[in-house]
Design an enzyme around this catalytic site. Sequence first.
Site, mmCIF file in Angstrom:
data_model
loop_
_atom_site.group_PDB
_atom_site.id
_atom_site.type_symbol
_atom_site.label_atom_id
_atom_site.label_comp_id
_atom_site.label_asym_id
_atom_site.label_seq_id
_atom_site.Cartn_x
_atom_site.Cartn_y
_atom_site.Cartn_z
ATOM 1 N N ASP A 167 0.763 -0.945 0.160
ATOM 2 C CA ASP A 167 -0.077 -0.094 0.173
ATOM 3 C C ASP A 167 0.775 1.402 0.248
ATOM 4 O O ASP A 167 0.663 1.978 0.822
ATOM 5 C CB ASP A 167 -1.000 -0.063 1.212
ATOM 6 C CG ASP A 167 -1.933 1.168 1.219
ATOM 7 O OD1 ASP A 167 -2.338 1.584 0.055
ATOM 8 O OD2 ASP A 167 -2.267 1.514 2.451
ATOM 9 N N GLU A 418 4.446 -7.669 7.028
ATOM 10 C CA GLU A 418 2.889 -8.044 6.878
ATOM 11 C C GLU A 418 3.025 -9.197 5.957
ATOM 12 O O GLU A 418 2.140 -9.498 4.817
ATOM 13 C CB GLU A 418 1.753 -7.162 6.417
ATOM 14 C CG GLU A 418 1.808 -6.024 7.514
ATOM 15 C CD GLU A 418 0.614 -5.301 7.249
ATOM 16 O OE1 GLU A 418 0.196 -5.088 5.919
ATOM 17 O OE2 GLU A 418 -0.065 -4.356 8.201
ATOM 18 N N TYR A 474 -5.124 -2.825 13.581
ATOM 19 C CA TYR A 474 -6.130 -1.553 12.928
ATOM 20 C C TYR A 474 -7.561 -1.543 13.777
ATOM 21 O O TYR A 474 -8.469 -1.238 13.138
ATOM 22 C CB TYR A 474 -6.358 -1.322 11.766
ATOM 23 C CG TYR A 474 -5.036 -0.832 11.162
ATOM 24 C CD1 TYR A 474 -4.477 0.566 11.012
ATOM 25 C CD2 TYR A 474 -3.840 -1.389 10.447
ATOM 26 C CE1 TYR A 474 -3.476 1.308 10.760
ATOM 27 C CE2 TYR A 474 -2.716 -1.092 10.086
ATOM 28 C CZ TYR A 474 -2.430 0.234 10.129
ATOM 29 O OH TYR A 474 -1.409 0.643 9.752
ATOM 30 N N GLU A 512 2.656 -0.577 13.421
ATOM 31 C CA GLU A 512 1.527 0.196 13.067
ATOM 32 C C GLU A 512 0.194 0.377 13.629
ATOM 33 O O GLU A 512 -0.243 -0.812 14.383
ATOM 34 C CB GLU A 512 1.072 -0.454 11.688
ATOM 35 C CG GLU A 512 2.202 -0.397 10.568
ATOM 36 C CD GLU A 512 1.815 -0.636 9.175
ATOM 37 O OE1 GLU A 512 0.851 -0.880 8.912
ATOM 38 O OE2 GLU A 512 2.703 -0.982 8.411
#
Length: 605
Positions: A167, A418, A474, A512
């Site tokens: 991303d 990731e 997240y 993150e």
Amino acid sequence: MLEYSMLYPRNTVSRRAVSLDGMWKFCLDEKAVGESENWQNGIPGQEVIPVPASFQDFYTEKDIREYAGDFWYEKEVFVPGEWEGQQIQVRFGAATHRAVVYVNGIQTAEHEGGFLPFCADATDIVRYNAWNKVVVKVNNELTVTNIPCGQTITLPNGKKMCKPYFDFFNYSGLQRSVYLTAIPKESVFDLDLNYELDGSNAKVYYTVHTTGESPVVVELLDADGTKAAEGNGKEGVLEVADAHLWKVRNAYLYTLVVRIVDDADIIDEYTQEIGIRTVEVKDTSILINGEPVYLRGFGKHEDSDILGRGFNIGMMKRDFELMKWIGANSFRTSHYPYSEEIYQMADREGFLIIDEVPAVGLFESLMNFMEASTGKQTAFFEKETTPILLKAHLKAVEEMITRDKNHPCVIAWSLLNEPETTNDSAVPYFKAVFDRAHELDIQKRPRTFALVMNSTPDKCKCYQFSDIVALNRYYGWYVCGGNEICTAEVMFRKEMDGWKALNLNKPFIFTEYGADTLASEHKLPSVMWSQEYQNEYLDMTHEVFDSYDFIKGEQIWNFADFQTTEGIMRVNGNKKGVFTRQRQPKDVAYKLKQRWESLPLDYKK
């Protein structure tokens, strides 16, 4: 050992380094005819662009910004006559993602991997006291056999397009500085340094690798230029009395001077700033100089307007000033090793760096941020091409550690971001990468990787490789955002309780967490994307962090808004920045400043 030295170019009594930064000729090769038309002898047209920089954002045509394939650079370079008898090299800080270098029409180097340096040896090719032509063919296509991973497709109009499994935008080109260097034939090739503290004194263990057999002498100078220690031989120990330690946000740098000598004559001299400090993980603590440290800071990107991923010295200065202002002490070089000058600045400013190899996209998804918590499996490490990918990955790890191992700021290696870890096929792949990093690093710094949300305590098969467990999470954004944030907190705590139950006795950090926020949006009551919601999201997240004593760091995603591939989930890029892309604060910056300035360095010791 690598074929070329990764030492940063410096001018000394024996060495010369001339910057080739500036305007270079530039040409796209849409029909891939460069070699057949002998572009290695000179590229067509008169177009010029700056180096270092990404090429994409200078132009107004979308076909250039999205271009995938070969593109060429050219520079006329003057080589002085007094350099004859030296080793002449063109040193590239990076060429994204692969490059072939020609000097005066002759191929001198080939390199794959877009974020680390390489050298083109032109000793036997250059003409002295004359101009020489340097031509570089660069290719930015994405594949599953090189990192970062992705795919390259062909559109109906015949043009290629990159589809990243990550991303951030696929900026490319000669994005870091280029140097012309002259080095003695017998020269310092590499340095290995390690440290041991002994009360107020310190020992600096050194190994000097040279290209010959002449004697080596070493001096350590303090910040005032006074000799603090000296040694003889290619290996030894420098005994430093009353050593000044390199500390977090309180850096002290010595200068190491290495000389190859022939009686009174200096054959080669190389200097490097070093910091005396130790790094260790003990139980759930991260120890710098034996003292516990709680990490606070950012995931970042090398990303700015116009220059893209190109090294931007002014932006670097601004970024460090903002990190100091907000009370940060660390960052991760997500998702690739950064320009060397950034590490030099971190050395001087006392920031801690988790240094990340470009191993991102090892999960087959064009929107991995959306599929990160769905349980999706892609059997990524079962491909026939996986052995080729592993070879490229291991080479990138070797180049990164060789380049960055002597920076005091680098306290850990992040070896993947990731990746897919829910399949047994990932285990041998991870073992090879983690073992190689341990073997290469004389300081045996902790190793880690950033776990995607699918990598939960009951599903992840690879967390055991990490010395520090790093989570990208997240809850409250991709999972149960907005009015469901109370549900997000329940889910978040349930996962952390799962990790706690494993009793790993390791430090956990969050590499993150964050929420997209438009700097223009205010809404009361809050909605997602508003400044108010970003604040509420952080309140919840920080409460969870503070509830678990094994959580020893928080690096929010992201330092600043950055460019991504276009799409319906991205408003001209990722907007999770604490600062805008122009490096101005969003409301949440003040909340983080208040929190981070109030946390002691040894929080949760």
